[in-house]
Design a protein around this motif. Structure first.
Motif, PDB file in Angstrom:
ATOM      1  N   ILE A   1      -0.148   4.980  -3.972  1.00 35.63           N
ATOM      2  CA  ILE A   1       0.710   6.125  -4.233  1.00 35.63           C
ATOM      3  C   ILE A   1       1.374   5.959  -5.590  1.00 35.63           C
ATOM      4  O   ILE A   1       1.531   4.850  -6.108  1.00 35.63           O
ATOM      5  CB  ILE A   1       1.788   6.294  -3.147  1.00 35.63           C
ATOM      6  N   GLU A   2       1.759   7.067  -6.183  1.00 36.32           N
ATOM      7  CA  GLU A   2       2.525   7.018  -7.408  1.00 36.32           C
ATOM      8  C   GLU A   2       3.924   6.519  -7.089  1.00 36.32           C
ATOM      9  O   GLU A   2       4.417   6.657  -5.972  1.00 36.32           O
ATOM     10  CB  GLU A   2       2.610   8.407  -8.047  1.00 36.32           C
ATOM     11  N   GLU A   3       4.572   5.950  -8.093  1.00 32.24           N
ATOM     12  CA  GLU A   3       5.947   5.530  -7.898  1.00 32.24           C
ATOM     13  C   GLU A   3       6.804   6.751  -7.562  1.00 32.24           C
ATOM     14  O   GLU A   3       6.617   7.833  -8.117  1.00 32.24           O
ATOM     15  CB  GLU A   3       6.491   4.836  -9.152  1.00 32.24           C
ATOM     16  N   ALA A   4       7.729   6.590  -6.653  1.00 35.46           N
ATOM     17  CA  ALA A   4       8.599   7.701  -6.251  1.00 35.46           C
ATOM     18  C   ALA A   4       9.433   8.171  -7.425  1.00 35.46           C
ATOM     19  O   ALA A   4       9.900   7.378  -8.243  1.00 35.46           O
ATOM     20  CB  ALA A   4       9.502   7.254  -5.107  1.00 35.46           C
ATOM     21  N   LYS A   5       9.618   9.473  -7.505  1.00 31.11           N
ATOM     22  CA  LYS A   5      10.422  10.061  -8.568  1.00 31.11           C
ATOM     23  C   LYS A   5      11.582  10.825  -7.952  1.00 31.11           C
ATOM     24  O   LYS A   5      11.486  11.376  -6.858  1.00 31.11           O
ATOM     25  CB  LYS A   5       9.565  11.001  -9.423  1.00 31.11           C
ATOM     26  N   ASN A   6      12.688  10.876  -8.660  1.00 32.42           N
ATOM     27  CA  ASN A   6      13.884  11.500  -8.116  1.00 32.42           C
ATOM     28  C   ASN A   6      13.698  12.970  -7.800  1.00 32.42           C
ATOM     29  O   ASN A   6      14.381  13.524  -6.943  1.00 32.42           O
ATOM     30  CB  ASN A   6      15.050  11.331  -9.087  1.00 32.42           C
TER      31      ASN A   6
ATOM     32  N   MET B   1     -10.578  -0.166  -5.413  1.00 33.54           N
ATOM     33  CA  MET B   1     -10.305  -0.789  -4.123  1.00 33.54           C
ATOM     34  C   MET B   1     -11.590  -1.366  -3.552  1.00 33.54           C
ATOM     35  O   MET B   1     -12.251  -0.767  -2.718  1.00 33.54           O
ATOM     36  CB  MET B   1      -9.698   0.223  -3.152  1.00 33.54           C
ATOM     37  N   THR B   2     -12.005  -2.524  -4.070  1.00 38.10           N
ATOM     38  CA  THR B   2     -13.235  -3.156  -3.584  1.00 38.10           C
ATOM     39  C   THR B   2     -12.972  -4.057  -2.381  1.00 38.10           C
ATOM     40  O   THR B   2     -13.890  -4.390  -1.646  1.00 38.10           O
ATOM     41  CB  THR B   2     -13.875  -3.982  -4.705  1.00 38.10           C
ATOM     42  N   SER B   3     -11.723  -4.460  -2.180  1.00 41.47           N
ATOM     43  CA  SER B   3     -11.399  -5.315  -1.043  1.00 41.47           C
ATOM     44  C   SER B   3     -11.388  -4.497   0.236  1.00 41.47           C
ATOM     45  O   SER B   3     -11.005  -3.325   0.249  1.00 41.47           O
ATOM     46  CB  SER B   3     -10.029  -5.967  -1.256  1.00 41.47           C
ATOM     47  N   PRO B   4     -11.807  -5.092   1.364  1.00 43.22           N
ATOM     48  CA  PRO B   4     -11.731  -4.380   2.641  1.00 43.22           C
ATOM     49  C   PRO B   4     -10.308  -4.260   3.173  1.00 43.22           C
ATOM     50  O   PRO B   4     -10.083  -3.593   4.179  1.00 43.22           O
ATOM     51  CB  PRO B   4     -12.603  -5.232   3.565  1.00 43.22           C
ATOM     52  N   ILE B   5      -9.343  -4.921   2.504  1.00 41.27           N
ATOM     53  CA  ILE B   5      -7.936  -4.817   2.873  1.00 41.27           C
ATOM     54  C   ILE B   5      -7.173  -4.344   1.645  1.00 41.27           C
ATOM     55  O   ILE B   5      -7.199  -4.987   0.586  1.00 41.27           O
ATOM     56  CB  ILE B   5      -7.359  -6.168   3.338  1.00 41.27           C
ATOM     57  N   HIS B   6      -6.488  -3.195   1.771  1.00 44.59           N
ATOM     58  CA  HIS B   6      -5.743  -2.658   0.628  1.00 44.59           C
ATOM     59  C   HIS B   6      -4.685  -1.691   1.163  1.00 44.59           C
ATOM     60  O   HIS B   6      -4.939  -0.505   1.350  1.00 44.59           O
ATOM     61  CB  HIS B   6      -6.694  -1.933  -0.330  1.00 44.59           C
ATOM     62  N   VAL B   7      -3.493  -2.229   1.432  1.00 45.50           N
ATOM     63  CA  VAL B   7      -2.410  -1.410   1.986  1.00 45.50           C
ATOM     64  C   VAL B   7      -1.128  -1.745   1.231  1.00 45.50           C
ATOM     65  O   VAL B   7      -0.505  -2.779   1.458  1.00 45.50           O
ATOM     66  CB  VAL B   7      -2.224  -1.654   3.498  1.00 45.50           C
ATOM     67  N   TYR B   8      -0.752  -0.836   0.326  1.00 47.37           N
ATOM     68  CA  TYR B   8       0.448  -1.027  -0.482  1.00 47.37           C
ATOM     69  C   TYR B   8       1.521   0.015  -0.192  1.00 47.37           C
ATOM     70  O   TYR B   8       2.451   0.180  -0.982  1.00 47.37           O
ATOM     71  CB  TYR B   8       0.085  -1.047  -1.966  1.00 47.37           C
ATOM     72  N   SER B   9       1.382   0.728   0.912  1.00 46.36           N
ATOM     73  CA  SER B   9       2.408   1.682   1.317  1.00 46.36           C
ATOM     74  C   SER B   9       2.177   2.090   2.761  1.00 46.36           C
ATOM     75  O   SER B   9       1.112   1.839   3.331  1.00 46.36           O
ATOM     76  CB  SER B   9       2.401   2.927   0.427  1.00 46.36           C
ATOM     77  N   GLU B  10       3.164   2.755   3.328  1.00 43.48           N
ATOM     78  CA  GLU B  10       3.039   3.370   4.652  1.00 43.48           C
ATOM     79  C   GLU B  10       2.427   4.751   4.585  1.00 43.48           C
ATOM     80  O   GLU B  10       1.958   5.271   5.596  1.00 43.48           O
ATOM     81  CB  GLU B  10       4.422   3.484   5.309  1.00 43.48           C
ATOM     82  N   ILE B  11       2.440   5.372   3.392  1.00 41.97           N
ATOM     83  CA  ILE B  11       2.148   6.798   3.312  1.00 41.97           C
ATOM     84  C   ILE B  11       0.952   7.141   2.436  1.00 41.97           C
ATOM     85  O   ILE B  11       0.535   8.304   2.406  1.00 41.97           O
ATOM     86  CB  ILE B  11       3.379   7.583   2.811  1.00 41.97           C
ATOM     87  N   GLY B  12       0.390   6.165   1.709  1.00 38.23           N
ATOM     88  CA  GLY B  12      -0.797   6.461   0.915  1.00 38.23           C
ATOM     89  C   GLY B  12      -1.910   6.999   1.798  1.00 38.23           C
ATOM     90  O   GLY B  12      -2.016   6.635   2.972  1.00 38.23           O
ATOM     91  N   LYS B  13      -2.734   7.874   1.254  1.00 34.43           N
ATOM     92  CA  LYS B  13      -3.797   8.491   2.055  1.00 34.43           C
ATOM     93  C   LYS B  13      -4.599   7.417   2.756  1.00 34.43           C
ATOM     94  O   LYS B  13      -5.142   6.498   2.147  1.00 34.43           O
ATOM     95  CB  LYS B  13      -4.705   9.343   1.171  1.00 34.43           C
TER      96      LYS B  13
END
Length: 423
Positions: free
Chosen positions: A409-414, A1-13
């Motif tokens: 985040i990891e892909e959601a699993k059932n 994550m070298t970019s200052p913008i990196h948001v691919y989820s609502e819940i990632g740390k």
């Protein structure tokens, strides 16, 4: 994550977040201008700042890097030429045209300040009484001779979610619905163009602030690297959502937008005031946005084979979330426990406006004790922050924060649903 913008989820740390510490703009409120400023009440600044500092420290104690909008903007305006262009644009958007003598007066007044002081002044507004020795004829050029301000205060800036929002490695710089807030998104545009940490990073602007159709960040939820949920609300139009879909599809990882129609009123102004994601399969929801059978109007936007946007209407929130997030179970946690009194009371006080800082870990207002207790019963780790004054502005922890970097985040699993209740 070298970019200052990196948001691919609502819940990632959450790693980096942008806040604004409330300032004198709250003291520049009076009952006569509350409606004009889109504010319901006047927070007591001293306590509001203490509460905001507590909020920031709560985030920092969890290892989150806190940046302040006002600092980033001041650091972007070091060059006099850049500062002049910024003030010119701000005054123009405040209705003070370049040809007006008042424009030159305020430009000179602001340019005489250091950048950090100037930024605070711009947000606080400029009262007529603050500029001495003004010719009476010049003072009368203001919008209203009896109005106390040359430049209106911006009391909503501490809700940093709305003016801009990170989606993937890019941002939307939003065209705000009401004039009182429209100038605020100029700040982030200036930062991206001029701040040394952002200007050379080729950050995509998925939608700029001058594009037709309104949209605000409180309606933008990044569910995962493919799926967004966006509210069709008082503050975000269907036209803007379709326009954003055209910008994202084929140019990013995102290929699905769940456009959720919510009531168009002040109490539920954004999607995140009635619905937030707090874990892979867990969401807060204000129960009164759903019909008795759990239905709500949803429009699924996806690219078709010709590169156009196809729209599929649906109405079952749980089934839509299960289908597009590839989950076998969904846990909808009702604000206020769905009690007919507690639910609307806690929704009004932003009980649904949770800020996820990691999967199953959230920051909430302490005043929403019914909702917070219920979250804990559903296995959520809750960090409560003080809220007597901040909540008067009608926004909660999610509204007050603009995430810039989250861990993937990891892909959601059932099996996640089962694992959560066995831990």
């Amino acid at each position: 994550m070298t970019s200052p913008i990196h948001v691919y989820s609502e819940i990632g740390k959450l790693k980096t977040v942008m806040l604004h510490r409330p300032g004198k703009e709250l003291e520049n409120l009076s009952p006569e201008i509350l409606n004009r400023m889109l504010i319901d009440d006047i927070p007591y600044l001293k306590i509001a700042q203490e509460e905001h500092d507590y909020f920031a420290k709560t985030l920092q104690d969890q290892g989150i890097h806190v940046l302040y909008l006002e600092d980033l903007l001041a650091e972007s305006l070091v060059a006099v030429k850049t500062r002049t262009a910024f003030i010119d644009r701000l005054l123009e958007e405040s209705g003070i045209k370049k040809k007006d003598p008042l424009h030159q007066l305020l430009l000179e007044y602001l340019l005489a300040m250091k950048p950090e002081t100037m930024v605070k002044q711009v947000i606080a507004g400029i009262k007529k009484s603050e500029i001495k020795n003004v010719e009476p004829s010049l003072a009368d050029l203001a919008e209203d001779a009896d109005y106390p301000f040359y430049l209106d205060p911006m009391p909503n800036v501490y809700f940093t979610r709305d003016q801009q929002a990170a989606i993937g490695n890019g941002m939307t710089i939003n065209r705000m619905t009401f004039r009182a807030r429209r100038r605020e998104s100029l700040f982030m545009k200036t930062i991206l163009q001029n701040h040394p940490n952002f200007k050379d990073q080729d950050i995509p602007i998925w939608r700029d602030r001058n594009v037709h159709g309104r949209i605000e960040g409180g309606d933008e939820l990044v569910l995962n690297k493919h799926v967004l949920a966006i509210g069709i609300s008082q503050r975000t139009s269907a036209v803007a959502i379709t326009d954003l879909a055209h910008a994202l599809f084929g140019h990013s990882t995102f290929d699905t937008i769940l456009a959720i129609k919510i009531p168009h009123n002040h109490a539920m102004m954004h999607l995140d005031t009635v619905f937030t994601m707090i874990n892979y399969d867990q969401f807060t929801v204000h129960p009164f946005i759903l019909s008795k059978s759990g239905k709500i109007d949803i429009y699924v936007l996806q690219p078709d084979k010709d590169g156009e946007v196809k729209i599929t209407p649906k109405n079952d929130l749980v089934e839509v979330l299960k289908e597009y997030l590839h989950l076998s179970e969904i846990d909808l946690i009702p604000t206020g426990g769905a009690d007919p009194i507690a639910a609307p009371r806690e929704q009004w006080n932003d009980g649904s406006n949770t800020l996820a800082i990691a999967p199953g870990e959230v920051v909430t207002y302490d005043r929403n004790y019914v909702s917070n207790d219920l979250l804990r019963k559903h296995g959520i780790l809750v960090h409560e922050v003080r809220s007597s004054e901040l909540s008067r502005g009608r926004g909660g922890p999610r509204c007050m924060s603009c995430p810039l970097v989250r861990e993937d985040i990891e892909e959601a699993k059932n099996e996640i649903f089962t694992k959560r209740f066995s831990r």
